[in-house]
Design a protein around this motif. Structure first.
Motif, short mmCIF file in Angstrom:
data_model
loop_
_atom_site.label_atom_id
_atom_site.label_comp_id
_atom_site.label_asym_id
_atom_site.label_seq_id
_atom_site.Cartn_x
_atom_site.Cartn_y
_atom_site.Cartn_z
N VAL A 152 -17.88 79.04 29.01
CA VAL A 152 -17.76 77.76 28.31
C VAL A 152 -18.89 77.53 27.31
N ARG A 153 -19.83 78.44 27.27
CA ARG A 153 -20.94 78.31 26.33
C ARG A 153 -20.52 78.80 24.94
N ASP A 154 -20.95 78.08 23.93
CA ASP A 154 -20.61 78.44 22.56
C ASP A 154 -21.42 79.63 22.04
N ASP A 155 -22.54 79.96 22.70
CA ASP A 155 -23.37 81.06 22.22
C ASP A 155 -23.05 82.39 22.88
N ILE A 156 -22.04 82.43 23.75
CA ILE A 156 -21.64 83.68 24.41
C ILE A 156 -20.19 83.98 24.05
N GLN A 157 -19.98 85.12 23.39
CA GLN A 157 -18.64 85.55 23.02
C GLN A 157 -18.13 86.70 23.90
N ALA A 158 -19.04 87.38 24.59
CA ALA A 158 -18.64 88.49 25.45
C ALA A 158 -19.59 88.57 26.64
N VAL A 159 -19.05 89.04 27.76
CA VAL A 159 -19.84 89.23 28.98
C VAL A 159 -19.60 90.66 29.46
N LEU A 160 -20.68 91.35 29.76
CA LEU A 160 -20.61 92.70 30.30
C LEU A 160 -21.07 92.64 31.75
N VAL A 161 -20.18 93.01 32.67
CA VAL A 161 -20.46 92.97 34.10
C VAL A 161 -20.56 94.40 34.60
N ASN A 162 -21.64 94.73 35.28
CA ASN A 162 -21.75 96.07 35.86
C ASN A 162 -21.98 95.96 37.35
N GLY A 163 -21.24 96.80 38.09
CA GLY A 163 -21.36 96.84 39.54
C GLY A 163 -20.20 96.15 40.24
N GLY A 164 -20.00 96.55 41.49
CA GLY A 164 -19.00 95.91 42.33
C GLY A 164 -17.57 96.30 42.04
N THR A 165 -17.36 97.45 41.37
CA THR A 165 -16.00 97.85 40.99
C THR A 165 -15.46 99.00 41.83
N GLY A 166 -16.17 99.38 42.89
CA GLY A 166 -15.73 100.49 43.73
C GLY A 166 -14.76 100.03 44.81
N PHE A 167 -14.69 100.80 45.90
CA PHE A 167 -13.73 100.53 46.96
C PHE A 167 -14.36 100.11 48.29
N THR A 168 -15.67 99.91 48.34
CA THR A 168 -16.26 99.49 49.61
C THR A 168 -15.90 98.04 49.89
N ASP A 169 -16.15 97.61 51.12
CA ASP A 169 -15.87 96.22 51.48
C ASP A 169 -16.65 95.23 50.62
N ARG A 170 -17.84 95.64 50.15
CA ARG A 170 -18.68 94.74 49.36
C ARG A 170 -18.31 94.73 47.88
N ASP A 171 -17.45 95.62 47.41
CA ASP A 171 -17.10 95.69 45.99
C ASP A 171 -16.01 94.68 45.68
N THR A 172 -16.40 93.55 45.06
CA THR A 172 -15.44 92.46 44.85
C THR A 172 -15.35 91.98 43.40
N THR A 173 -15.96 92.70 42.48
CA THR A 173 -15.94 92.23 41.08
C THR A 173 -14.52 92.06 40.53
N PRO A 174 -13.61 93.04 40.69
CA PRO A 174 -12.25 92.82 40.16
C PRO A 174 -11.55 91.61 40.79
N GLU A 175 -11.75 91.42 42.09
CA GLU A 175 -11.14 90.26 42.76
C GLU A 175 -11.73 88.94 42.27
N ALA A 176 -13.01 88.97 41.92
CA ALA A 176 -13.65 87.77 41.39
C ALA A 176 -13.14 87.42 40.00
N LEU A 177 -12.94 88.44 39.18
CA LEU A 177 -12.60 88.20 37.77
C LEU A 177 -11.11 88.00 37.50
N ALA A 178 -10.26 88.78 38.14
CA ALA A 178 -8.83 88.78 37.80
C ALA A 178 -8.20 87.38 37.79
N PRO A 179 -8.47 86.52 38.76
CA PRO A 179 -7.85 85.19 38.71
C PRO A 179 -8.33 84.31 37.55
N LEU A 180 -9.47 84.67 36.97
CA LEU A 180 -10.01 83.88 35.86
C LEU A 180 -9.44 84.29 34.50
N PHE A 181 -8.88 85.50 34.43
CA PHE A 181 -8.40 86.01 33.15
C PHE A 181 -7.21 85.21 32.63
#
Length: 191
Positions: free
Chosen positions: A68-97
């Motif tokens: 929602v910030r006007d000074d940010i046009q892109a976000v780069l997220v690194n980490g949490g994209t694997g298959f362990t129980d702790r890897d939740t980045t895709p689950e966090a982001l997908a509902p927001l897209f």
């Protein structure tokens, strides 16, 4: 998709970097360092950089505040994209897209195949657009971040890339119009 003219100028973007890790601090965050160096080296602005634990709601909180910030046009997220129980980045982001960028994950895995072979199938790199802000998630190793930046993001975040790129899709760097800012606040939502 709009086509880019041959004389399109470079447009610097405001980019935020989020490292998702339960163990890293800034001293150990080689991936965040690499992304920050690559994006500023390309002429973009590193607006903010954070590290959060691999937790769906903490990831969503940071992303939601940034888009929602006007000074940010892109976000780069690194980490949490694997298959362990702790890897939740895709689950966090997908509902927001608002729109998923399926080709990003496909192309990332294609490029990654050259360096890590079939282990690339374990990468859940995802991307999408949230409120006209581009969000790209990649694995947390510096090598994977280099693959994402050098093989995809450097060109797609450059307004000169032909025949098309993502720059025209992002919110303008100017603030929202005065009539939008004057709207009544929504109860329970901070402005």
């Amino acid at each position: 998709m709009s086509h880019v003219s041959a004389d399109a100028p470079f447009v610097p973007l405001g980019i935020a970097v989020l490292t998702v890790s339960d163990t890293r601090g800034f001293e150990e965050d080689g991936s965040g360092d690499l992304l920050g160096e690559r994006l500023t080296g390309a002429g973009h602005a590193l607006v903010e950089r954070r590290i959060v634990p691999d937790d769906v709601y903490r990831i969503r909180a940071v992303i939601s505040a940034w888009v929602v910030r006007d000074d940010i046009q892109a976000v780069l997220v690194n980490g949490g994209t694997g298959f362990t129980d702790r890897d939740t980045t895709p689950e966090a982001l997908a509902p927001l897209f608002d729109k998923a960028i399926d080709g990003y994950g496909e192309l990332f895995r294609h490029l990654s195949l050259q360096s890590i072979g079939t282990s690339t199938v374990q990468s859940r790199a995802v991307a999408g657009v949230i409120d006209r802000t581009l969000v790209f998630a990649m694995p947390g190793s510096p090598r994977a971040c280099a693959t994402a930046w050098d093989g995809i993001l450097a060109e797609q975040l450059d307004a000169r890339t032909r025949p098309c790129n993502f720059v025209a899709m992002v919110r303008p760097a100017t603030p929202r119009c005065a009539s939008r800012q004057a709207e009544a606040p929504v109860p329970g939502v901070e402005a």
